[in-house]
Structures are given as C-alpha cells and as structure tokens.
Enzyme design. Structure first.
Site, mmCIF file in Angstrom:
data_model
loop_
_atom_site.group_PDB
_atom_site.id
_atom_site.type_symbol
_atom_site.label_atom_id
_atom_site.label_comp_id
_atom_site.label_asym_id
_atom_site.label_seq_id
_atom_site.Cartn_x
_atom_site.Cartn_y
_atom_site.Cartn_z
ATOM 1 N N ARG A 74 0.825 -1.213 0.000
ATOM 2 C CA ARG A 74 0.000 0.000 0.000
ATOM 3 C C ARG A 74 0.859 1.263 0.000
ATOM 4 N NH1 ARG A 74 -4.474 0.159 4.603
ATOM 5 N NH2 ARG A 74 -2.688 0.757 5.867
ATOM 6 N N LYS A 77 -2.913 6.105 1.244
ATOM 7 C CA LYS A 77 -2.674 6.606 2.608
ATOM 8 C C LYS A 77 -1.731 7.794 2.537
ATOM 9 C CE LYS A 77 -2.261 4.719 7.260
ATOM 10 N NZ LYS A 77 -3.509 5.313 7.738
ATOM 11 N N GLU A 132 -16.308 5.843 4.631
ATOM 12 C CA GLU A 132 -15.588 5.302 5.795
ATOM 13 C C GLU A 132 -15.546 6.356 6.894
ATOM 14 O OE1 GLU A 132 -11.360 4.661 5.455
ATOM 15 O OE2 GLU A 132 -11.200 6.035 3.761
HETATM 16 N N1 PLP Z 1 -9.261 4.267 6.779
HETATM 17 C C1 PLP Z 1 -8.452 5.276 7.105
HETATM 18 C C2 PLP Z 1 -8.789 6.630 6.598
HETATM 19 C C3 PLP Z 1 -7.308 5.041 7.880
HETATM 20 O O1 PLP Z 1 -6.493 6.042 8.212
HETATM 21 C C4 PLP Z 1 -7.042 3.741 8.330
HETATM 22 C C5 PLP Z 1 -5.842 3.463 9.127
HETATM 23 O O2 PLP Z 1 -4.855 3.006 8.661
HETATM 24 C C6 PLP Z 1 -7.913 2.713 7.973
HETATM 25 C C7 PLP Z 1 -9.006 3.018 7.202
HETATM 26 C C8 PLP Z 1 -7.650 1.314 8.406
HETATM 27 O O3 PLP Z 1 -6.654 0.708 7.631
HETATM 28 P P1 PLP Z 1 -5.771 -0.479 8.219
HETATM 29 O O4 PLP Z 1 -6.730 -1.515 8.674
HETATM 30 O O5 PLP Z 1 -4.944 -0.942 7.088
HETATM 31 O O6 PLP Z 1 -5.001 0.095 9.343
HETATM 32 C C1 COI Z 2 -3.909 3.630 11.574
HETATM 33 O O1 COI Z 2 -4.899 3.046 12.009
HETATM 34 O O2 COI Z 2 -2.805 3.067 11.519
HETATM 35 C C2 COI Z 2 -3.946 5.010 11.101
HETATM 36 O O3 COI Z 2 -3.050 5.395 10.412
HETATM 37 C C3 COI Z 2 -5.035 5.905 11.487
HETATM 38 C C4 COI Z 2 -4.470 7.202 11.998
HETATM 39 C C5 COI Z 2 -5.427 8.305 11.783
HETATM 40 C C6 COI Z 2 -4.080 7.070 13.437
#
Ligand code: PLP
Ligand code: COI
Length: 348
Positions: free
Chosen positions: A86, A189, A225
């Site tokens: 990612r 991200k 989301e």
């Molecule tokens: N959506 C957003 C906007 C996020 O910042 C995060 C955090 O990483 C997620 C979703 C969840 O992603 P992940 O499960 O890969 O941490």
């Molecule tokens: C995460 O869950 O790792 C994120 O990056 C979310 C962040 C806003 C703390």
C-alpha cells in the site's frame, strides 16, 4: 547485541494513542534516483528545507502497523507485506520512489528490535504502533515532484485509539464535509486526505461523537468510511457487508475481518455500495476497523440532524462484532491458530 533489554517501566494499561518518544528510528534517503543505505538514528526531529514539497504540496505518504507480544514472548507483525504494497501504491500515485519490499520489512524489523524495551508486554492491552513514512524533501518552489526523499520508520507504544478502551461502543457523525473525491487520492494513505478531515472530526466530536463518518462525495448517499477506519456492517439477514468505494483506504484490518467472517465464522459477505438512509433499518451491528481502531462497535450515528441507534440502546456490543474482534486479536496476539499465514515474527 542482545536486544532483549529490560522493559521500560511504563503503566502499559493506561496508555492512550499518543506519541511517546522511543530510543531509535530508521532513516534512509533517496538521492539522485537511488536509495542510500539507511540506519537507525536517535534524533526524532527531521531537518528539512523550508521549500520541501512534503511541507507545501503534501508530497508524502505513511503507513500504520502494530507489533504485538505473544504469550511465549514472540514479537508479531500482522500482514506487513500489505503495508509495503500500500505504501508503494501511494508512492507511485504521488510520483515518489517505491520503497523495495525487502527494505521496508527490514527497516520495520530493525526499528522494532532496537526499541524492544518499549514493546508492551503480553496481556497489557497495549501494542507497539509502527509508523513508516515517505516524504519529499529538498528545495522545490514550483509544483513539481521532489528530487530527494526520506523514508523513516518510528514506533510508539500505544493503548486504545478511542478513549473508550477495548471493545467499547463508539459513535460517528456525518458532518456534511467530504473526505475524498471519487477519482482523487482517497484510496491512498497520503497525509493530504487527513488535513481536510480535521474539521469534520472536530465537528463530530462537538456533537458528542467519537469521530466523523464520510458519505460518498458525489451524491452523499453511500457510506465511505470513518476518519481513521473502514466500516463493516452486520445486517439483520446474518450477512456482513462492507461499503465498496474507490475513495476509501483499502484497510488491511477490514480485508482480514471479511476473510474471518466468511472462512472462520461461515457468514455470507459482500463488498458493495451501502446506502445509509435506505439501508439503515437493516443494520444489526456496525463496526469501525483499522490498525489503530482495531474493531470498535458503532452504537449510533448522527445524520440528518438526529442520532440514530444502530442497535436497541446504542450501547451494546453485539455478538458478531464480539466474535470478529476476539478472532482478529486472537490471531494478532498469537493466541489462535494463524491458519491464514498472516503473522510475521520479528527475530529478537
Ligand atoms: N481508513 C483510514 C482513513 C485510515 O487512516 C485507516 C488506518 O490506517 C484505515 C481506514 C484502516 O486501515 P488499516 O486496517 O490498514 O489500518
Ligand atoms: C492507523 O490506524 O494506523 C492510522 O493510520 C489511522 C491514523 C489516523 C491514526
């Protein structure tokens, strides 16, 4: 060197989701088209040129991961390959150099190992949050990509993201502000997606919610989301759905939960657009999921100027979220069989 030095004397169970300075971070620079050898450094400050594209034009991306201590002392990462993949998708989208997968994993491992004393012990309820980041540095006034980049990985021991600890119920508020355009950068991200969300989060919190819930920016009908987490919904028909959208982050936690639901819990699952107002009455349970959020059940949502309870009293943790949560963290902490091969042990 034996990395297993004595643990820091912290009140691990009381940690929130805050930055705590640890001893080492990894840093590597990309100059003249090549990655230079990186190393661990002690300084938590980065010195960058005032004209750096990361500062002006948000040419930067980041990742979020956690290391957990298993009962037998192993240090476990959860699906780090997907974070590497990612980050490289974001890097390409923002015209930054990819960080080779081996370099990414080695940097994460090295940083975790060097900060062994800061990794919360098994059973403490806390974990070591890992923040890889890639930024465009060097002088650059016009709108064009940087010519030099820094890849950095730092870590911080953390507790729960929402102030409600563990599997406690949270609430979300639709603010009317958009997070990301359909063909914009919502699925990457990148920091630029988050600055614009600060006000939506503030407004949500002023309403008493834990954080913002975004609907699709084109029509304001479909769930996208939350500010820092994807959404999963257990419907009254027994299935688990997750909103499909090209403007949301492809959450690793959400993808894992959907697999757990179908392959371990025998649920029927779907990844499809979910229309908030017309489908809300079919919702049985809802959860916000992510590395930081883990899986936080959502009890109520603010939209159309009113609170709407997802379940009867808006405060109950339902059985589906409970099972998903128990299975996910059971795997992540090495308590349950890692039948999907998701764990990556860091040699200490
Ligand atoms: N959506 C957003 C906007 C996020 O910042 C995060 C955090 O990483 C997620 C979703 C969840 O992603 P992940 O499960 O890969 O941490
Ligand atoms: C995460 O869950 O790792 C994120 O990056 C979310 C962040 C806003 C703390």
């Amino acid at each position: 060197m034996d990395a297993k030095v004595a643990k820091k004397n912290l009140n691990w169970a009381e940690l929130g989701f805050q930055y705590l300075r640890t001893d080492f971070r990894f840093s590597a620079c990309h100059v003249d088209g090549e990655w230079q050898a990186g190393s661990l450094v002690e300084d938590e400050n980065i010195s960058v040129h005032e004209g750096a594209p990361a500062l002006h034009y948000a040419q930067q991306c980041f990742e979020g991961m956690k290391a957990q201590t298993a009962e037998d002392g192993r240090i476990l990462l959860f699906r780090p390959d997907l974070n590497s993949e990612r980050m490289n998708q974001a890097a390409s989208r923002l015209l930054m150099p990819e960080v080779p997968r081996e370099m990414f994993i080695a940097a994460v491992e090295e940083t975790v190992r060097a900060n062994y004393a800061w990794i919360p012990p098994y059973g403490s309820g806390a974990s070591l949050y890992i923040r890889p980041m890639l930024i465009g540095v060097g002088e650059n006034l016009g709108l064009k990509p940087a010519r030099s980049f820094e890849f950095r990985v730092f870590v911080s021991p953390v507790g729960p993201y929402y102030k409600e600890a563990g599997l406690a119920v949270i609430s979300l508020a639709v603010s009317g502000m958009d997070r990301a355009a359909p063909n914009g950068t919502g699925s990457y991200k990148v920091g630029a997606n988050y600055a614009g969300g600060l006000l939506a989060t503030r407004k949500a919190q002023e309403l008493g919610a834990s954080e913002a819930l975004y609907l699709d920016a084109a029509e304001g009908r479909f769930i996208d989301e939350a500010g820092s987490a994807n959404i999963v919904i257990a419907l009254k028909d027994g299935s688990l759905v997750t909103p499909a959208s090209n403007a949301i982050l492809p959450s690793i936690t959400r993808r894992s939960l959907m697999t757990i639901a179908s392959d371990k819990l025998g649920m029927s699952t779907a990844d499809r657009p979910v229309e908030l107002r017309t489908e809300f009455e079919d919702f049985q349970e809802m959860g916000a999921c992510g590395t930081a959020a883990v899986l936080s059940p959502v009890g109520r949502i603010w939209f159309d100027d009113a609170w709407h309870n997802v379940n009867d009293d808006g405060q109950t943790v339902g059985p589906v979220m409970q099972q998903l949560y128990d299975t996910l963290i059971g795997i992540q902490k090495g308590e349950l069989d890692d039948s999907f091969g998701w764990l990556h042990e860091v040699d200490i």
